[in-house]
Design a protein around this motif. Structure first.
Motif, PDB file in Angstrom:
ATOM      1  N   ALA A 109       0.499  -1.003  -0.066  1.00  0.00           N
ATOM      2  CA  ALA A 109       0.175   0.148   0.002  1.00  0.00           C
ATOM      3  C   ALA A 109       0.642   1.313   0.089  1.00  0.00           C
ATOM      4  O   ALA A 109       0.888   2.498  -0.873  1.00  0.00           O
ATOM      5  CB  ALA A 109      -0.807  -0.326   1.098  1.00  0.00           C
ATOM      6  N   ASP A 112       1.676   2.134  -3.245  1.00  0.00           N
ATOM      7  CA  ASP A 112       0.719   2.072  -4.233  1.00  0.00           C
ATOM      8  C   ASP A 112       0.186   0.735  -5.312  1.00  0.00           C
ATOM      9  O   ASP A 112      -0.255   1.357  -6.665  1.00  0.00           O
ATOM     10  CB  ASP A 112       1.000   3.831  -5.070  1.00  0.00           C
ATOM     11  N   TRP A 114      -1.856  -1.322  -5.288  1.00  0.00           N
ATOM     12  CA  TRP A 114      -3.330  -1.884  -4.589  1.00  0.00           C
ATOM     13  C   TRP A 114      -3.727  -3.072  -5.115  1.00  0.00           C
ATOM     14  O   TRP A 114      -4.584  -4.196  -4.533  1.00  0.00           O
ATOM     15  CB  TRP A 114      -4.298  -0.837  -4.907  1.00  0.00           C
ATOM     16  N   THR A 117      -1.783  -5.216  -2.909  1.00  0.00           N
ATOM     17  CA  THR A 117      -2.459  -5.511  -1.050  1.00  0.00           C
ATOM     18  C   THR A 117      -3.866  -6.065  -1.357  1.00  0.00           C
ATOM     19  O   THR A 117      -4.004  -6.175  -0.251  1.00  0.00           O
ATOM     20  CB  THR A 117      -2.137  -3.399  -0.707  1.00  0.00           C
ATOM     21  N   ALA A 179      -9.578  -2.351  -1.141  1.00  0.00           N
ATOM     22  CA  ALA A 179      -8.597  -1.305  -2.503  1.00  0.00           C
ATOM     23  C   ALA A 179      -8.291  -1.988  -3.715  1.00  0.00           C
ATOM     24  O   ALA A 179      -7.249  -1.044  -3.462  1.00  0.00           O
ATOM     25  CB  ALA A 179      -7.140  -2.752  -1.130  1.00  0.00           C
ATOM     26  N   ARG A 180      -8.562  -2.693  -3.644  1.00  0.00           N
ATOM     27  CA  ARG A 180      -8.639  -2.936  -5.191  1.00  0.00           C
ATOM     28  C   ARG A 180     -10.109  -2.473  -6.293  1.00  0.00           C
ATOM     29  O   ARG A 180      -9.538  -2.002  -7.333  1.00  0.00           O
ATOM     30  CB  ARG A 180      -9.892  -4.984  -5.666  1.00  0.00           C
ATOM     31  N   GLY A 182      -9.067   0.768  -5.538  1.00  0.00           N
ATOM     32  CA  GLY A 182      -8.435   2.043  -5.465  1.00  0.00           C
ATOM     33  C   GLY A 182      -8.593   3.340  -4.366  1.00  0.00           C
ATOM     34  O   GLY A 182      -8.442   4.618  -4.873  1.00  0.00           O
ATOM     35  N   ALA A 185      -6.301   5.151  -1.754  1.00  0.00           N
ATOM     36  CA  ALA A 185      -4.695   5.789  -1.927  1.00  0.00           C
ATOM     37  C   ALA A 185      -5.130   7.176  -0.628  1.00  0.00           C
ATOM     38  O   ALA A 185      -4.306   7.290  -0.545  1.00  0.00           O
ATOM     39  CB  ALA A 185      -5.338   6.101  -3.194  1.00  0.00           C
ATOM     40  N   ARG A 190      -4.951   5.124   4.761  1.00  0.00           N
ATOM     41  CA  ARG A 190      -4.124   4.889   4.884  1.00  0.00           C
ATOM     42  C   ARG A 190      -3.890   4.527   6.554  1.00  0.00           C
ATOM     43  O   ARG A 190      -3.663   3.418   6.632  1.00  0.00           O
ATOM     44  CB  ARG A 190      -2.556   5.071   3.943  1.00  0.00           C
TER      45      ARG A 190
END
Length: 217
Positions: A109, A112, A114, A117, A179-180, A182, A185, A190
């Motif tokens: 993460a 970046d 993702w 992640t 996370a998939r 996005g 971010a 975070r």
């Protein structure tokens, strides 16, 4: 607001010196002030959320520490002679592996990455759920007696931990979906991931304590 006025005034003075447009940029003191206020606000919110997490961990510790104390005080330091030893090893490996996955999720993460992640979060969630199911299977061990001092506290402690794992795994699955897409971010996302990481580390430590107190000592 007074600070913004001072920034604007300073910008106008620098602009009069014709320093390559620096003055014009500083003249937007209100914009700069808003940006600074936004950053400070995000940092403040992060500290508040991390402090809330610390309070949650302390509160959860107040659940498990007395249970560990009761196990030792009421059941001594022994355990049933025929209690299975393979299952707790497998569950410990699963919990440690889930923490490795969480560490990977946090690291990717920060880079970046993702999709990676999300994959790591899914792995941690599945391993956590598998540990909870495995603990439930362990309740069927014929060496356990719910009416005994050891058996009673064993069921309560492992049951409480399994419940935390189920809820935690569901939360990690939700984070994986976010996370998939996005959606983690920003600073808030975070921070949420960091909180999940540290709480999961707490659950791993609790399981290690369970393995030692209930299976080894």
């Amino acid at each position: 607001m007074a600070r913004c006025d001072r920034c604007a005034e300073l910008g106008q003075r620098v602009a009069a010196l014709d320093l390559g447009g620096v003055g014009e940029e500083l003249a937007g003191g209100e914009v700069v002030g808003d940006r600074v206020a936004g950053v400070l606000g995000e940092q403040r919110r992060r500290r508040v959320r991390l402090f809330g997490l610390a309070l949650l961990v302390v509160a959860e510790s107040m659940i498990f520490i007395p249970l560990f104390a009761i196990r030792i005080l009421t059941a001594g330091t022994g355990q049933p002679a025929n209690l299975g030893s393979v299952l707790p090893v497998l569950l410990t490996v699963a919990m440690v592996a889930s923490f490795v996955a969480m560490y990977s999720a946090r690291r990717t993460a920060r880079q970046d990455r993702w999709p990676s992640t999300a994959t790591a979060l899914w792995i941690a969630a599945v391993l956590g759920l598998a540990t909870a199911v495995g603990a439930g299977i362990g309740w069927g061990d014929p060496a356990l007696d719910a009416g005994s001092n050891y058996g009673g506290i064993f069921y309560v402690t492992t049951g409480a931990h399994a419940a935390h794992l189920v809820l935690g795994s569901a939360f990690l699955a939700g984070l994986a979906v976010q996370a998939r897409r996005g959606r983690l971010a920003d600073e808030e996302g975070r921070t949420t991931l960091d909180c999940a990481y540290w709480f999961w580390a707490f659950l791993v430590v609790v399981w290690l304590a369970i393995a030692v107190i209930f299976y080894l000592v």
